[in-house]
Design a protein around this motif. Structure first.
Motif, PDB file in Angstrom:
ATOM      1  N   GLY B  67       0.828  -1.199   0.000  1.00  0.00           N
ATOM      2  CA  GLY B  67       0.000   0.000   0.000  1.00  0.00           C
ATOM      3  C   GLY B  67       0.864   1.252   0.000  1.00  0.00           C
ATOM      4  O   GLY B  67       0.625   2.190  -0.773  1.00  0.00           O
ATOM      5  N   PHE B  68       1.904   1.265   0.827  1.00  0.00           N
ATOM      6  CA  PHE B  68       2.770   2.446   0.894  1.00  0.00           C
ATOM      7  C   PHE B  68       3.589   2.590  -0.382  1.00  0.00           C
ATOM      8  O   PHE B  68       3.830   3.703  -0.850  1.00  0.00           O
ATOM      9  N   ILE B  69       4.031   1.451  -0.923  1.00  0.00           N
ATOM     10  CA  ILE B  69       4.767   1.502  -2.188  1.00  0.00           C
ATOM     11  C   ILE B  69       3.871   2.102  -3.274  1.00  0.00           C
ATOM     12  O   ILE B  69       4.280   2.978  -4.033  1.00  0.00           O
ATOM     13  N   ALA B  70       2.605   1.645  -3.300  1.00  0.00           N
ATOM     14  CA  ALA B  70       1.676   2.125  -4.318  1.00  0.00           C
ATOM     15  C   ALA B  70       1.437   3.626  -4.169  1.00  0.00           C
ATOM     16  O   ALA B  70       1.426   4.362  -5.164  1.00  0.00           O
ATOM     17  N   ILE B  71       1.281   4.093  -2.931  1.00  0.00           N
ATOM     18  CA  ILE B  71       1.040   5.527  -2.732  1.00  0.00           C
ATOM     19  C   ILE B  71       2.236   6.334  -3.237  1.00  0.00           C
ATOM     20  O   ILE B  71       2.084   7.323  -3.963  1.00  0.00           O
ATOM     21  N   GLY B  72       3.443   5.891  -2.887  1.00  0.00           N
ATOM     22  CA  GLY B  72       4.635   6.600  -3.352  1.00  0.00           C
ATOM     23  C   GLY B  72       4.728   6.581  -4.868  1.00  0.00           C
ATOM     24  O   GLY B  72       5.040   7.599  -5.500  1.00  0.00           O
ATOM     25  N   ALA B  73       4.433   5.421  -5.450  1.00  0.00           N
ATOM     26  CA  ALA B  73       4.539   5.274  -6.901  1.00  0.00           C
ATOM     27  C   ALA B  73       3.558   6.216  -7.605  1.00  0.00           C
ATOM     28  O   ALA B  73       3.950   6.979  -8.498  1.00  0.00           O
ATOM     29  N   TYR B  74       2.294   6.187  -7.181  1.00  0.00           N
ATOM     30  CA  TYR B  74       1.298   7.023  -7.842  1.00  0.00           C
ATOM     31  C   TYR B  74       1.577   8.508  -7.626  1.00  0.00           C
ATOM     32  O   TYR B  74       1.483   9.307  -8.556  1.00  0.00           O
ATOM     33  N   THR B  75       1.920   8.877  -6.387  1.00  0.00           N
ATOM     34  CA  THR B  75       2.152  10.294  -6.111  1.00  0.00           C
ATOM     35  C   THR B  75       3.260  10.835  -6.997  1.00  0.00           C
ATOM     36  O   THR B  75       3.087  11.855  -7.686  1.00  0.00           O
ATOM     37  N   SER B  76       4.394  10.153  -7.022  1.00  0.00           N
ATOM     38  CA  SER B  76       5.516  10.717  -7.762  1.00  0.00           C
ATOM     39  C   SER B  76       5.265  10.649  -9.266  1.00  0.00           C
ATOM     40  O   SER B  76       5.616  11.572  -9.989  1.00  0.00           O
ATOM     41  N   ALA B  77       4.615   9.571  -9.723  1.00  0.00           N
ATOM     42  CA  ALA B  77       4.355   9.471 -11.157  1.00  0.00           C
ATOM     43  C   ALA B  77       3.434  10.602 -11.597  1.00  0.00           C
ATOM     44  O   ALA B  77       3.649  11.218 -12.644  1.00  0.00           O
ATOM     45  N   LEU B  78       2.413  10.918 -10.781  1.00  0.00           N
ATOM     46  CA  LEU B  78       1.507  12.006 -11.142  1.00  0.00           C
ATOM     47  C   LEU B  78       2.224  13.345 -11.148  1.00  0.00           C
ATOM     48  O   LEU B  78       1.823  14.264 -11.861  1.00  0.00           O
ATOM     49  N   LEU B  79       3.300  13.442 -10.363  1.00  0.00           N
ATOM     50  CA  LEU B  79       4.019  14.708 -10.309  1.00  0.00           C
ATOM     51  C   LEU B  79       5.012  14.866 -11.451  1.00  0.00           C
ATOM     52  O   LEU B  79       5.312  15.987 -11.854  1.00  0.00           O
ATOM     53  N   THR B  80       5.548  13.763 -11.964  1.00  0.00           N
ATOM     54  CA  THR B  80       6.558  13.914 -13.027  1.00  0.00           C
ATOM     55  C   THR B  80       5.964  13.806 -14.427  1.00  0.00           C
ATOM     56  O   THR B  80       6.614  14.202 -15.392  1.00  0.00           O
TER      57      THR B  80
END
Lengths: 282, 353, 302
Positions: B67-80
């Motif tokens: 869950g935490f990996i997914a949150i980090g992945a989505y957050t940063s991907a949406l930002l870049t």
């Protein structure tokens, strides 16, 4: 209030588990620098009283005062940081850690005791200063100079403490590798590392032979003087208690059945009845 | 032999790492394929080290890592992601403001990914850490699944089942191993500090730790949050390595948690170096076992590949380790120059005999 | 958000909820019996459920058994599978820390899933091996209820009757109930602990197989990961009811079934979040009453 003279006082404490009353309407006090015994047959509720004092259980009724401050229902770590330390009947060391590390765990709360200090400050603003805050966690991660200094102080103190109980030569050994009697001593030293003013000892002489318990008795007396402590001691071995304690409380089925000087208690008919048939009472 | 101090160990490690750097920087021995695998090892390493902080060192059993990996992945991907790319992908429901008008660099996006993950770790930890043992495990698993289901349904933020595509492949060997180094330094420094002692004490006997003045709840929370931060970072690196994200259970779901669990169990629960060894092992073995999944021509005899074989073998290894070798490779201890030296010395000694 | 209120829809939903809840309850019983005795969350239980459906599928398509015999074979085989899993993976760890056995159970779940992918293939297979009459629909006024729903409800009820008989009318059942209170004492009293634990696993796995077959007929397909979500939800049902308590598992299963069907039935816009209801319920229950509805375990003594 008279309370403030006592270091600890229990006021009509009752502890119920479901339908079972483990401690029933129990009151007691300990004065500064006093060594008080708490005795009674198995299952009399002695350890439950320790658990109530140290906050492991919240009493069903009654109040507990420490240095005149109501500590009923406070969390165990806060109670410890305010100044009550304990040992366990069945030794509970951190057996995978070294002897030195065990002591240093006891000192960890120096870094995180802000909440306890503020609790004291709220009770008496003059006597207890307000706690200052330092980001110790970040200091610990980034190994800042003040953390490194703190660490070396802790290490030195831990060594000194080990010296006082004669365990210095075992410092780097795993706690589980110590012989039984030394483990008891280590547990006491670990409790002392938290800087208490009241020490609760749960059957410190259990499983020891007469010579070992004699040794222990002397080191407890020495510790009391060195650290200017008050001690509450649970013991099964009546002789041990008679030799060391100034006052004694006797419990049976959760109720106080007798109290007073060792001689008075020893001759109390109720006490003899309670212990009748119990092998340890000879 | 005298025990090497922390400083000597650190200096030796830094010298070793600089040596490796010069070795790698001046040579081009890795093809594209291998450099991708080596990057993946570091990403797995961060996942495993952050997981072992909670499950090994602190001794609470979380199943929410994915869950935490997914949150980090989505957050940063949406930002870049570039703004045009976002407009193109979000055709069921447009992306909400302000995400639709932001584009930033990889480093800030990764850090923000970690911070958001850490914040969720706090939100999830606050109720869950009141539970103990199995109950905590199940609660964190449930939270991780809730996160995944929300990702799957929040089309306006995550593009739902369509997933995110076209993420730039920023994650190089250097980024990944650099972040791994940061992770190891921070979590290692934490483990060998007063806080680390408190965590280890709590993992052995929470009641005794409590009456020693340790606020068990907040120390567990602290470990959980630090772990969440690095899990988020690893998610960001993973997103920019794999370049597409989707919320299927087999990609960023409970399966990923199991993979990381395999790594830390094989390496030894509670050991940072063990976690990295486990990550290396997992990455290599799962790649190597792929040969069972492709068609092999064995002396003119065509053996058809069996899909899923690599995971089957890994799961068998995992169970065997649990039954016969519960401590894993490293137990709770760390790999140090001293232990390498001791191993080496023992090897020579044996030869002499 | 449109709220859909209609008597016929309500009746239909009640039947759906009864059958879904019954399936959850059947799986949950397996979790709760194992937890009651070994204090182990048998993570692989959902995958045992999945294996049961595959056994049924292949018994009928590969061995050409008639459907009833195929189902019976699958149920027996699944029972045997549960027995072997306990013997191979869990028994060596019985005295290990509880977390170790939990990790092993997770590994076992992972193993069964990969095994199914390798042996049965990862692609979903259509489970059309049951007599066509099951999928016919009974029309009562405006409500349409598939025969399968009735069968599910009846089979579930019969199995719970059987379970009641096993637990309260047989010697093994007595031993099971005793062991769930205290293993060492019970073994001193002369009960064969290993045998009782084996029986528990066999019965739990056979129940899971029945649930699996009914499940596969309802959503007529089988695939290797089909056990994960129902398994986890059934586990949640067991926690809601109070893990370790069989009545609790049954009540929890039906509660969860009703909750899921009714929320989706009346608030269709939330359908995408259907799977999340169970998890949210679990979190709420754990926060406010971690011991579930039927409290079994009291606080640990310090």
């Amino acid at each position: 209030m008279k309370m403030s003279e006592n270091i600890l006082s229990l006021d009509k404490v009752t502890m119920k588990f479901g339908g079972l009353t483990a401690v029933d309407d129990f009151s007691m006090f300990i004065d500064k620098g006093e060594l008080v015994g708490l005795i009674g047959p198995n299952g009399a509720g002695k350890t439950t009283i320790f658990n109530v004092i140290t906050g492991v259980y919240k009493p069903t009724f009654g109040r507990i005062f420490f240095k005149g401050i109501d500590i009923t229902g406070l969390k165990p770590h806060l109670i410890n940081q305010i100044g009550i330390a304990r040992t366990f009947q069945n030794i509970r060391l951190f057996s995978d850690m070294t002897v030195l590390e065990n002591i240093m765990v006891g000192q960890h709360s120096y870094l995180t005791n802000r909440k306890a200090l503020n609790f004291l400050h709220k009770q008496d603003t003059k006597k207890y200063p307000k706690a200052s805050w330092k980001p110790w966690l970040f200091s610990a991660i980034f190994k800042t100079p003040d953390y490194m200094k703190m660490e070396s102080i802790m290490r030195k103190n831990a060594f000194d403490l080990l010296g006082k109980v004669g365990l210095q030569k075992y410092a780097d050994l795993k706690a589980s590798a110590l012989p039984y009697g030394q483990q008891r001593k280590l547990e006491i030293a670990r409790a002392l590392a938290t800087n208490p003013t009241l020490l609760l000892l749960d059957e410190p002489a259990a499983g020891m032979n007469p010579q070992e318990s004699q040794e222990l008795l002397e080191s407890i007396r020495k510790i009391m003087e060195d650290f200017s402590l008050a001690i509450l001691l649970i013991e099964h071995d009546m002789k041990f208690v008679m030799n060391i304690c100034e006052r004694i409380y006797v419990l049976d089925y959760g109720k106080l059945i007798s109290r007073g000087s060792p001689e008075a208690v020893q001759n109390d008919k109720k006490v003899i009845e309670a212990y009748l048939g119990d092998k340890i009472y000879v | 032999m005298k025990k090497l101090s922390f400083k000597v160990n650190l200096i030796l490690t830094i010298v070793f790492l600089i040596g490796i750097y010069f070795f790698l920087a001046n040579s081009n021995i890795f093809g594209d394929y291998w450099s991708r695998i080596i990057t993946l090892i570091a990403i797995y390493g961060i996942m495993a080290v952050s997981y072992t902080l909670v499950n090994g060192i602190t001794g609470i059993f979380s199943l929410g890592q994915a869950g935490f990996i997914a949150i980090g992945a989505y957050t940063s991907a949406l930002l870049t992601l570039s703004i045009q790319q976002k407009e193109m992908s979000f055709f069921i429901q447009p992306l909400i403001w302000p995400l639709n008008s932001i584009q930033m660099g990889f480093l800030p996006a990764t850090i923000i990914g970690g911070v958001v993950s850490a914040f969720f770790a706090f939100l999830i930890g606050y109720p869950s850490l009141r539970l103990t043992g199995d109950y905590f495990a199940i609660a964190t698993l449930a939270f991780a699944e809730i996160i995944r289901i929300v990702i799957q349904n929040a089309y306006g933020i995550t593009n739902g089942t369509l997933g995110l595509k076209g993420i730039s492949s920023y994650t190089t060997v250097w980024w990944a191993w650099g972040w791994l180094l940061v992770t190891v330094l921070v979590i290692g420094s934490l483990k060998f500090s007063s806080y680390g002692r408190a965590l280890r004490a709590m993992s052995e006997d929470p009641v005794a730790a409590r009456v020693m003045g340790i606020n068990v709840f907040w120390h567990q929370m602290m470990a959980f949050i630090v772990s969440g931060f690095f899990a988020g970072v690893s998610g960001s690196l993973y997103a920019h390595w794999i370049t597409t994200l989707d919320p299927r259970p087999t990609s960023l779901g409970v399966m990923l948690t199991f993979y990381v669990l395999i790594m830390i169990v094989i390496g030894g629960l509670g050991s940072i170096s063990g976690a990295i060894i486990g990550a290396i092992f997992f990455a290599f073995v799962s790649q190597w076992l792929r040969i069972f999944e492709s068609n092999v021509n064995f002396f003119g005899l065509a053996i058809p590949g069996v899909p899923g074989m690599s995971m089957l073998i890994l799961s068998v290894i995992f169970i065997v380790v649990m039954i016969f070798w519960r401590k894993g490779l490293m137990g709770k201890s760390e790999l140090s120059w001293q232990s390498i030296y001791a191993l080496f010395k023992k090897g020579i000694g044996d030869e002499n005999v | 958000m449109s709220v859909n209120l209609d008597m016929n829809v309500l009746i239909q939903n009640v039947f759906n909820a009864l059958s879904l809840g019954g399936l959850y309850a059947l799986i949950a019983v397996g979790y709760t019996m194992v937890y009651g005795i070994l204090r182990l969350i048998n993570f692989a239980h959902g995958d045992i459920f999945m294996m049961g459906t595959y056994f049924a599928f292949y018994a009928i398509t590969l061995l050409f058994l008639p459907w009833w015999l195929g189902f019976l074979c699958a149920i027996c085989l699944t029972g045997l599978l549960g027995y072997s899993i306990e013997k191979i993976a869990y028994r060596p760890l019985r005295n290990a820390p509880r977390i170790s056995s939990l990790i092993t159970a997770i590994g076992m779940s992972f193993f069964l899933e990969s095994f199914a992918v390798v042996v049965f293939g990862g692609i979903p297979k259509s489970f059309n091996v049951y007599p066509k009459i099951f999928s016919q629909v009974i029309i009562m006024g405006k409500t349409r209820i598939p025969i399968l729903t009735f069968i599910t409800i009846i089979v579930t009820a019969l199995l719970f009757l059987f379970l009641w008989w096993l637990l309260y009318k047989t010697k093994t059942g007595l031993a099971m109930r005793a062991i769930s209170v205290d293993i060492p004492t019970t073994s001193l009293m002369g009960a064969n602990v290993n045998k009782v634990i084996s029986v528990t696993f066999i019965v739990g796995s056979a129940f899971a197989a029945v649930a699996g077959i009914l499940w596969a007929m309802k959503y007529p397909q089988v695939q290797p990961y089909m056990g994960f979500t129902p398994g986890l939800k059934a586990f949640i049902a067991a926690v809601i009811g109070g893990i370790g308590s069989i009545q609790g598992a049954i009540v929890g299963g039906f509660l969860l079934g009703f909750l899921e069907i009714m929320i989706v039935g009346f608030l269709p816009s939330l359908a995408g979040y259907r799977d999340a209801f169970a998890y949210v319920t679990l979190v709420v229950i754990l926060m406010f009453r971690p011991t579930g509805i039927f409290k079994i375990y009291s606080e640990q003594k310090v």
